[in-house]
Design a protein around this motif. Structure first.
Motif, short mmCIF file in Angstrom:
data_model
loop_
_atom_site.label_atom_id
_atom_site.label_comp_id
_atom_site.label_asym_id
_atom_site.label_seq_id
_atom_site.Cartn_x
_atom_site.Cartn_y
_atom_site.Cartn_z
N ALA A 114 0.94 6.18 -6.66
CA ALA A 114 -0.26 7.08 -7.93
C ALA A 114 -0.20 8.40 -7.74
O ALA A 114 -0.12 9.49 -8.41
N ALA A 115 0.40 9.37 -6.78
CA ALA A 115 0.82 10.16 -6.13
C ALA A 115 2.06 10.48 -7.43
O ALA A 115 2.06 11.71 -8.28
N TRP A 116 2.51 10.48 -7.53
CA TRP A 116 3.94 10.34 -8.64
C TRP A 116 3.47 10.19 -9.94
O TRP A 116 3.77 10.83 -11.26
N TRP A 163 -6.65 1.91 -13.09
CA TRP A 163 -6.06 0.63 -11.67
C TRP A 163 -7.65 -0.03 -11.56
O TRP A 163 -6.13 -0.97 -10.70
N LEU A 193 1.17 -1.10 0.04
CA LEU A 193 0.27 0.27 -0.07
C LEU A 193 0.89 1.25 0.09
O LEU A 193 0.89 2.25 -0.57
N SER A 194 2.03 1.43 0.67
CA SER A 194 2.84 2.01 0.88
C SER A 194 3.35 2.70 -0.43
O SER A 194 3.12 3.99 -1.07
N ARG A 226 -7.61 6.53 -15.03
CA ARG A 226 -7.08 6.24 -14.37
C ARG A 226 -8.27 5.53 -13.72
O ARG A 226 -8.43 3.99 -13.31
N LEU A 263 2.58 1.47 -2.99
CA LEU A 263 1.11 2.17 -4.85
C LEU A 263 0.72 3.19 -4.14
O LEU A 263 0.32 4.30 -5.51
N THR A 264 1.21 3.70 -2.74
CA THR A 264 0.45 5.28 -2.58
C THR A 264 1.56 5.99 -2.67
O THR A 264 1.15 7.49 -3.90
N VAL A 265 2.89 5.59 -3.26
CA VAL A 265 3.66 6.77 -4.00
C VAL A 265 3.80 6.57 -5.35
O VAL A 265 3.86 8.08 -6.12
#
Length: 86
Positions: A25-27, A44, A18-19, A40, A21-23
């Motif tokens: 997605a933000a990128w 996704w 999840l970490s 998306r 994935l979050t990074v």
């Protein structure tokens, strides 16, 4: 400490997943190099479904394949330990 890691292995893997994935997605949202042809909301869920199927394959198929390979090796006398009589 090793017992704690082994007892919580699934939660640790999920946390790292999840970490990352979050990074990512933000990128993707911040530093997109070109406009996406597929939204998306379409990409996704499809990609996450691939992750789920891959996880199921790794958790179910590979252990069975390892047991099958060990059985075949034992049955046919393959491997280094079969060369040494203990």
């Amino acid at each position: 400490m090793t017992d704690t890691l082994l007892a919580n292995e699934s939660l640790i893997r999920l946390g790292f997943f999840l970490s990352v994935l979050t990074v990512m997605a933000a990128w993707e949202a911040i530093a997109a190099r070109h406009p996406q042809r597929i939204s998306r909301l379409t990409r996704w869920p499809n990609n996450l479904l691939i992750v789920v199927l891959d996880t199921l394959a790794v958790r179910l198929v590979f252990p069975l394949a390892a047991v099958g390979a060990a059985y075949m090796a034992s049955k046919n006398g393959w491997g280094l330990l079969n060369l040494v009589s203990l």
